[in-house]
Design a protein around this motif. Sequence first.
Motif, PDB file in Angstrom:
ATOM      1  N   SER A 187      -0.109 -13.249   7.531  1.00  0.00           N
ATOM      2  CA  SER A 187       0.499 -12.498   6.623  1.00  0.00           C
ATOM      3  C   SER A 187       1.658 -11.186   6.997  1.00  0.00           C
ATOM      4  O   SER A 187       2.164 -11.439   7.856  1.00  0.00           O
ATOM      5  CB  SER A 187      -1.043 -11.229   6.503  1.00  0.00           C
ATOM      6  OG  SER A 187      -0.864 -10.442   7.532  1.00  0.00           O
ATOM      7  N   ILE A 188       2.270 -10.824   5.841  1.00  0.00           N
ATOM      8  CA  ILE A 188       2.833  -9.518   5.672  1.00  0.00           C
ATOM      9  C   ILE A 188       2.913  -8.323   5.273  1.00  0.00           C
ATOM     10  O   ILE A 188       2.151  -8.551   3.937  1.00  0.00           O
ATOM     11  CB  ILE A 188       4.628 -10.194   5.102  1.00  0.00           C
ATOM     12  CG1 ILE A 188       4.619 -10.926   3.714  1.00  0.00           C
ATOM     13  CG2 ILE A 188       5.149 -11.273   5.912  1.00  0.00           C
ATOM     14  CD1 ILE A 188       6.190 -11.491   3.424  1.00  0.00           C
ATOM     15  N   SER A 189       3.430  -7.499   5.420  1.00  0.00           N
ATOM     16  CA  SER A 189       3.556  -6.166   4.630  1.00  0.00           C
ATOM     17  C   SER A 189       4.380  -5.031   4.316  1.00  0.00           C
ATOM     18  O   SER A 189       5.582  -5.340   4.897  1.00  0.00           O
ATOM     19  CB  SER A 189       2.625  -4.685   5.747  1.00  0.00           C
ATOM     20  OG  SER A 189       1.368  -5.027   6.633  1.00  0.00           O
ATOM     21  N   ALA A 190       4.124  -4.925   3.134  1.00  0.00           N
ATOM     22  CA  ALA A 190       5.512  -4.927   2.515  1.00  0.00           C
ATOM     23  C   ALA A 190       4.672  -3.184   1.528  1.00  0.00           C
ATOM     24  O   ALA A 190       4.881  -2.902   0.550  1.00  0.00           O
ATOM     25  CB  ALA A 190       5.689  -5.130   1.758  1.00  0.00           C
ATOM     26  N   PRO A 191       4.702  -1.922   2.620  1.00  0.00           N
ATOM     27  CA  PRO A 191       4.822  -0.830   2.044  1.00  0.00           C
ATOM     28  C   PRO A 191       5.577   0.036   1.028  1.00  0.00           C
ATOM     29  O   PRO A 191       7.200  -0.429   2.203  1.00  0.00           O
ATOM     30  CB  PRO A 191       3.718   0.324   3.420  1.00  0.00           C
ATOM     31  CG  PRO A 191       4.438  -0.758   4.413  1.00  0.00           C
ATOM     32  CD  PRO A 191       4.695  -1.954   3.911  1.00  0.00           C
ATOM     33  N   PHE A 192       5.642   1.403   0.704  1.00  0.00           N
ATOM     34  CA  PHE A 192       6.811   1.910   0.185  1.00  0.00           C
ATOM     35  C   PHE A 192       7.301   2.662   2.474  1.00  0.00           C
ATOM     36  O   PHE A 192       6.720   3.353   2.558  1.00  0.00           O
ATOM     37  CB  PHE A 192       6.291   2.752  -0.771  1.00  0.00           C
ATOM     38  CG  PHE A 192       5.990   2.293  -1.823  1.00  0.00           C
ATOM     39  CD1 PHE A 192       7.336   2.107  -2.642  1.00  0.00           C
ATOM     40  CD2 PHE A 192       4.482   2.381  -2.108  1.00  0.00           C
ATOM     41  CE1 PHE A 192       6.804   1.578  -3.911  1.00  0.00           C
ATOM     42  CE2 PHE A 192       4.520   1.463  -3.302  1.00  0.00           C
ATOM     43  CZ  PHE A 192       5.939   0.902  -4.076  1.00  0.00           C
ATOM     44  N   LEU A 193       9.005   3.033   1.604  1.00  0.00           N
ATOM     45  CA  LEU A 193       9.268   3.458   2.974  1.00  0.00           C
ATOM     46  C   LEU A 193      10.245   4.062   2.680  1.00  0.00           C
ATOM     47  O   LEU A 193      10.958   4.008   1.957  1.00  0.00           O
ATOM     48  CB  LEU A 193       9.784   1.873   3.753  1.00  0.00           C
ATOM     49  CG  LEU A 193       8.442   1.319   4.686  1.00  0.00           C
ATOM     50  CD1 LEU A 193       9.060   0.089   5.772  1.00  0.00           C
ATOM     51  CD2 LEU A 193       7.662   2.427   5.807  1.00  0.00           C
ATOM     52  N   ASN A 194      10.358   5.051   3.988  1.00  0.00           N
ATOM     53  CA  ASN A 194      11.866   6.078   3.359  1.00  0.00           C
ATOM     54  C   ASN A 194      13.029   5.092   4.380  1.00  0.00           C
ATOM     55  O   ASN A 194      13.366   4.962   5.373  1.00  0.00           O
ATOM     56  CB  ASN A 194      11.926   7.202   3.668  1.00  0.00           C
ATOM     57  CG  ASN A 194      11.541   8.337   2.559  1.00  0.00           C
ATOM     58  OD1 ASN A 194      10.554   8.850   3.708  1.00  0.00           O
ATOM     59  ND2 ASN A 194      11.944   8.475   1.825  1.00  0.00           N
ATOM     60  N   LEU A 195      13.309   3.829   3.286  1.00  0.00           N
ATOM     61  CA  LEU A 195      14.356   2.933   4.617  1.00  0.00           C
ATOM     62  C   LEU A 195      15.946   2.716   4.176  1.00  0.00           C
ATOM     63  O   LEU A 195      16.169   1.569   4.512  1.00  0.00           O
ATOM     64  CB  LEU A 195      13.018   1.265   3.994  1.00  0.00           C
ATOM     65  CG  LEU A 195      13.628   0.843   2.262  1.00  0.00           C
ATOM     66  CD1 LEU A 195      14.548   0.424   1.704  1.00  0.00           C
ATOM     67  CD2 LEU A 195      12.259   0.141   2.121  1.00  0.00           C
ATOM     68  N   SER A 196      16.670   3.377   3.385  1.00  0.00           N
ATOM     69  CA  SER A 196      17.684   3.073   3.210  1.00  0.00           C
ATOM     70  C   SER A 196      18.823   4.092   2.568  1.00  0.00           C
ATOM     71  O   SER A 196      17.694   4.875   2.199  1.00  0.00           O
ATOM     72  CB  SER A 196      17.950   2.185   2.292  1.00  0.00           C
ATOM     73  OG  SER A 196      17.286   2.354   0.706  1.00  0.00           O
ATOM     74  N   PHE A 232       0.906  -1.226  -0.081  1.00  0.00           N
ATOM     75  CA  PHE A 232       0.189  -0.080   0.142  1.00  0.00           C
ATOM     76  C   PHE A 232       1.120   1.155   0.241  1.00  0.00           C
ATOM     77  O   PHE A 232       2.192   1.512   0.907  1.00  0.00           O
ATOM     78  CB  PHE A 232      -0.851  -0.236   1.394  1.00  0.00           C
ATOM     79  CG  PHE A 232      -0.215  -0.249   2.609  1.00  0.00           C
ATOM     80  CD1 PHE A 232       0.443   0.826   3.148  1.00  0.00           C
ATOM     81  CD2 PHE A 232       0.357  -1.429   3.149  1.00  0.00           C
ATOM     82  CE1 PHE A 232       0.985   0.020   4.434  1.00  0.00           C
ATOM     83  CE2 PHE A 232       0.035  -2.036   4.371  1.00  0.00           C
ATOM     84  CZ  PHE A 232       0.550  -1.168   5.186  1.00  0.00           C
ATOM     85  N   GLY A 233       0.597   2.599  -0.334  1.00  0.00           N
ATOM     86  CA  GLY A 233       0.734   3.921  -0.180  1.00  0.00           C
ATOM     87  C   GLY A 233       1.240   3.817   0.948  1.00  0.00           C
ATOM     88  O   GLY A 233       0.640   3.374   2.178  1.00  0.00           O
TER      89      GLY A 233
END
Length: 463
Positions: free
Chosen positions: A292-301, A173-174
């Motif tokens: 379930s797992i969640s994979a939203p867009f993130l500022n991750l790196s 999700f966004g």
Amino acid sequence: SGSVYSLWAGDISLALGAEYRKEKFSDLRPPYISVNPPNSGLDPNGNDVFQFPPAPDSAGKRTITSFYAETVVPLAAPRNDIKLLKSLELSASARHERYNDFGKTTKPKVGINWKPATAVMLRASYSEGFTAPSLPMLYAPSQYNTSTLPGITDPYRNPVTAEGPYVIRTYSFGNLALKPAISRGRSAGIVMDVPYVKGLSTSVDYWEISQSDVIGQRSSQLIFDTDAQMLRAYTAQQLAAGKPLSQIDLGSGSAAYKGDPAVVRYAVTAADVAAFTKPSNTANAVVGQILSISAPFLNLSKGFASGWDFSLNYTTPKLAIGRFDLNTDWAYLRRSFTIQSSASGVPIVTERVNVGGSSRWRGSSTLSWRNGNWGAGLSAYYIGSFADTGATTTAALYESLGRPNYIVKQFSTGSYFYYYKTHDSITYNAFASYRFTQQAPKWLRASSMRVGVINLLNTPPPL
């Protein structure tokens, strides 16, 4: 744009500009494919496509206002006759942008060009940049897909239960809280006319770019591995405090879950307790299966890349058959990696050199000819080998084949992966051109015609 002031070395030039634009995103799904329409007599939260989950319509928009300025300031010129200062030039620019959805930013760029001698120029620059999150990254609706059969193997449960793979959901999700990715770049180089060879020049430049708040999604495997690490770490901590393994509560199926926050597990059942109650299990407290797992867009790196650019140009003297130009440009990718934060607190490094199309070497060369109104040219484009992340195998197969050179062993995100090696490739292009003169028909004057062939030898891609 234009000159604003005259100095002893020349005119100061200035350019100003502004821009206003609107961006709009919409993803509208037809009835029954997204969700069943109201009053259809069907489940309004479902659809009639079994392999895809319901996905509601989504949309977003924003406006951007920009202002920018650029100036060039000459500090020395040949006419000033200063030793070791044939010319010295400073450049500076800045761009201010205001987004109505995430704020405003101002980014500068400065540079210097210094010619201590007529045939030599040294140059350097510093710049800052940003990349705004795209509208789908911000506004994409929550939707899931189910893992393909046979499913995923739980790296925490399976060593104890030996249950094998099972099917889970992965949500994406966004994220309206996304920040823009920020970059800082530096470069330095030299341009030189080669002595005693008229028409020959070469340049070498070093560059590096550091990034922060790079936007992306955590991979499923990374989430599984981090979850297992956190569960084992909490269990070891409780065991060290003297708590029996059977009494350790990992919060499976609750808000107090001790694993990765992106993972949702079922509550522990009697069958789970029985599966974990084995004399051989001395380190893994009981948890339920993954829902379930969640994979939203993130500022991750964070990211870093550096490399060298090389260029050589040669123009022949005018010959009886015309004039030839040779140009070759090469790029060497020295380092490229990302450092990603994780829920376990252990940074995860991902190498990006020779992976997924980012080959260490790539370059192009062009030989062109012109004689009067006629011209022609031949060019070649080279891309070095790299690991294809879409074609993977296992460590066991890699070893059983005798570690063949067409499989690349690549360390990434804390583990080794085994990718197919895409070999290097060269493609050739050719063209011919004609420039019309003032004696041509009026509608053709001051125009030219060019015919070209891309991939002259019809070389297939190295897939």
